[in-house]
Design an enzyme around this catalytic site. Structure first.
Site, mmCIF file in Angstrom:
data_model
loop_
_atom_site.group_PDB
_atom_site.id
_atom_site.type_symbol
_atom_site.label_atom_id
_atom_site.label_comp_id
_atom_site.label_asym_id
_atom_site.label_seq_id
_atom_site.Cartn_x
_atom_site.Cartn_y
_atom_site.Cartn_z
ATOM 1 N N ASP A 84 40.977 50.111 40.374
ATOM 2 C CA ASP A 84 42.183 50.283 39.568
ATOM 3 C C ASP A 84 41.859 50.868 38.199
ATOM 4 O O ASP A 84 42.609 51.692 37.668
ATOM 5 C CB ASP A 84 42.912 48.947 39.416
ATOM 6 C CG ASP A 84 43.662 48.561 40.678
ATOM 7 O OD1 ASP A 84 43.114 48.790 41.771
ATOM 8 O OD2 ASP A 84 44.782 48.048 40.588
ATOM 9 N N LYS A 127 43.120 44.562 44.203
ATOM 10 C CA LYS A 127 43.859 44.505 45.462
ATOM 11 C C LYS A 127 43.075 43.828 46.569
ATOM 12 O O LYS A 127 43.618 43.544 47.639
ATOM 13 C CB LYS A 127 44.283 45.916 45.895
ATOM 14 C CG LYS A 127 45.100 46.666 44.856
ATOM 15 C CD LYS A 127 46.290 45.866 44.369
ATOM 16 C CE LYS A 127 46.974 46.528 43.189
ATOM 17 N NZ LYS A 127 46.140 46.610 41.965
ATOM 18 N N CYS A 197 37.148 42.851 35.949
ATOM 19 C CA CYS A 197 37.572 42.947 34.549
ATOM 20 C C CYS A 197 37.783 41.554 33.958
ATOM 21 O O CYS A 197 38.406 40.689 34.561
ATOM 22 C CB CYS A 197 38.824 43.789 34.445
ATOM 23 S SG CYS A 197 38.568 45.495 34.988
ATOM 24 N N SER A 474 49.336 46.746 34.764
ATOM 25 C CA SER A 474 48.011 46.155 34.926
ATOM 26 C C SER A 474 48.011 44.745 34.358
ATOM 27 O O SER A 474 48.784 44.423 33.453
ATOM 28 C CB SER A 474 46.985 47.015 34.194
ATOM 29 O OG SER A 474 45.794 46.304 33.966
#
Length: 560
Positions: A84, A127, A197, A474
């Site tokens: 992403d 995902k 992240c 996001s």
């Protein structure tokens, strides 16, 4: 241990008629003894395209060791991942949400085709988590999810930095707030190695939700990717799966309505991503649990926001891990009567039994507050409705000083057009940006808008501009933003007929999203509205548009 645990794989390996099948399996390492052991599928999302997943092959090997130790025969196989962070802000982001479906489909295909007796799925990037869980729901064999783990923070000039730091630096550099040299240093130091992240962004949100659901081992959600603890978590998951097979426990027994309520509560307390709404609804639909936006609204109104985590707060997931992790938070919530302690988990025990011997949160830590000192008395994820979103929309208000805005609409037909307007200073304080035709069908793929929202923050407009879209955000997004507007523009939702200059309102305190024109005018505009042609005529995105449901239904493609 023996043939009685081969409830599914016996049809692949047992009897004279399966000699050809066994011959193939011997070629990949099976022994005579292995044909009497439960066959375990290990779905690995390993890839070299993203730091979130670059280490997962090593974790899969640790799972394999645990399965072998406990008496199973493991088979590692691969599924896809996308990144992403790397896809953000360009055409590649159309493929992000569809990748969730491909992950689910591919794991379902392999483990059902091989008749695996149990499945362990290992995920890293955003995902992966919902895609893996959706597959495990469909297969409904004994299953465990293992999170690849969170990244360690980067360091730039003595300050912690991460992926959102560099996204926001784009806007700051464009506005002349930082030098090119500082800009480059942030880029070079933001991502120091393997792991997902690092804030309470989508990957860490979903790992936390999955632990709260009971589908991963206690403590799994907040461990750093690069740590001996994460390697041991994988080994123990392999052993734990054999225990689940012996007890006959499958996802359908774990993923109850109360389990989803636990997950929602944990997401709200931690200040998690809006994507959790989409993904938890999708997972619930796959297992046959009725979960709607109304459930999120109901729970949010009684659940305080307690954790001071990025993007709206100060701290990263590694900081939370140091003071007790997600399981420490859950233990506190259970004591406060905020969780259902009787929900079954992949340990074979209940939430309450798991947490009984787990350590409490570290005393006097400043990351997770007590209920009496909450950051906000209700949850940071807010469900909005109104004449702009009759079926609902989702906002996140953590870290905001302003939670409402009324202003003139600035309408854009795509994320790209809006980003260019921000970077050329065409957006002013008080504007309310509308980005439409970015929904599940219209995008297609419901792109995340981190490039846009980070540019607004970097430009100093994060508190002074509203943004609403039928796309997504996001987990790293913060600001006065509303996504998942449904019906989407592609389906003729009211967002399709908003015009530049229309006065629009986002009011999170009243759960309201509206345009200040009469219903008669809305009906008039809708009558003259003409649907757009799908942007993709062939390939996976064209197929996706034909199958995908609305955001309020989790944007699933399964024919439920």
């Amino acid at each position: 241990m023996g043939d009685n645990l081969k409830k599914r794989s016996s049809m692949t390996t047992d009897g004279d008629n399966r000699a050809p099948n066994r011959a193939m399996l011997r070629a990949v390492g099976f022994t005579d003894e292995d044909f009497h052991k439960p066959m375990i599928g290990i779905a690995s999302t390993w890839s070299e395209i993203t730091p979130c997943n670059i280490h997962i092959n090593k974790l899969a090997e640790k799972v394999k060791e645990g399965v072998r130790e406990a008496g199973g025969v493991p088979q590692i196989y691969g599924t896809i991942t996308v990144s992403d962070g790397i896809m953000m802000g360009h055409e590649g982001m159309h493929f992000s949400l569809p990748s969730r479906e491909v992950i689910a489909d591919s794991i379902e295909i392999v483990s059902n085709a091989m008749r695996h007796d149990g499945v362990i799925a290992i995920g890293g990037c955003d995902k992966n988590m919902p895609g893996c869980l959706m597959a495990l729901c469909r297969i409904d064999a004994p299953s465990i999810f293992v999170y690849g783990g969170t990244i360690l923070p980067g360091n730039c000039d003595g300050q912690d930095v991460d992926i959102v730091s560099i996204f926001e630096a784009v806007g700051k550099f464009n506005a002349g707030k930082i030098s090119r040299e500082e800009f480059i240093r942030i880029e070079q130091n933001a991502i120091p190695g393997a792991g997902s992240c690092g804030g309470m962004y989508t990957a860490n949100t979903m790992s936390s939700a999955i632990e709260a659901l009971g589908m991963s081992l206690p403590g799994s959600a907040s461990m750093p990717a690069v740590s001996s603890r994460k390697a041991n978590d994988c080994y123990e998951a392999g052993k734990a799966l054999i225990n689940l097979i012996q007890k006959g426990i499958t996802p359908k027994q774990i993923l109850t309505k109360k389990a989803f309520e636990n997950a929602i509560t944990v997401v709200l307390v931690l200040g998690g991503s809006t994507n959790a709404v989409l993904h938890l609804i999708a997972i619930a639909k796959e297992i046959g649990v009725g979960l709607t936006l109304d459930d999120f609204d109901r729970i949010s109104k009684k659940t305080p926001h307690l954790a001071d985590l990025k993007p709206g707060g100060k701290y990263a997931m590694t900081d939370l891990d140091k003071v007790g992790g997600v399981h420490g938070v859950m233990k506190y919530l259970l004591k406060e009567g905020m969780l259902h302690g009787d929900c079954l988990t992949v340990t074979g025990k209940t939430i309450a039994e798991n947490l009984k011997d787990m350590p409490d949160l570290v005393p006097n830590q400043t990351i997770v507050r007590k209920k009496s000192e909450a950051l906000h008395p209700s949850g940071p994820l807010v469900i909005l409705k109104g004449n702009l979103a009759p079926d609902g929309a989702v906002a996140k208000i953590s870290g905001l000083k302003k939670i409402s805005i009324t202003g003139p609409a600035k309408v854009f037909e795509s994320e790209d057009d809006c980003f260019n307007a921000i970077m050329t200073d065409k957006i002013k304080p008080g504007d309310v940006i509308i980005i439409r035709y970015e929904g599940p069908k219209g995008g297609p793929g419901m792109r995340e808008m981190l490039a846009v929202t980070s540019a607004l923050v970097g430009k100093g407009l994060g508190e002074d501009v509203g943004l609403m879209t039928d796309g997504r955000f996001s987990g790293g997004t913060h600001g006065l933003v509303v996504g998942h507007i449904s019906p989407e523009a592609f389906d003729g939702g009211p967002i399709a007929i908003i015009q530049n200059g229309d006065k629009v309102t986002i009011d999170s305190s009243k759960n309201l999203l509206q345009v200040e024109i009469s219903q008669e005018e809305i009906d008039k505009r809708l009558k003259s509205w003409k649907p757009i042609e799908p942007r993709y005529k062939t390939g996976v995105l064209a197929k996706y548009v034909k199958l995908v449901q609305s955001a309020t239904n989790g944007a699933i493609t399964n024919l439920l």
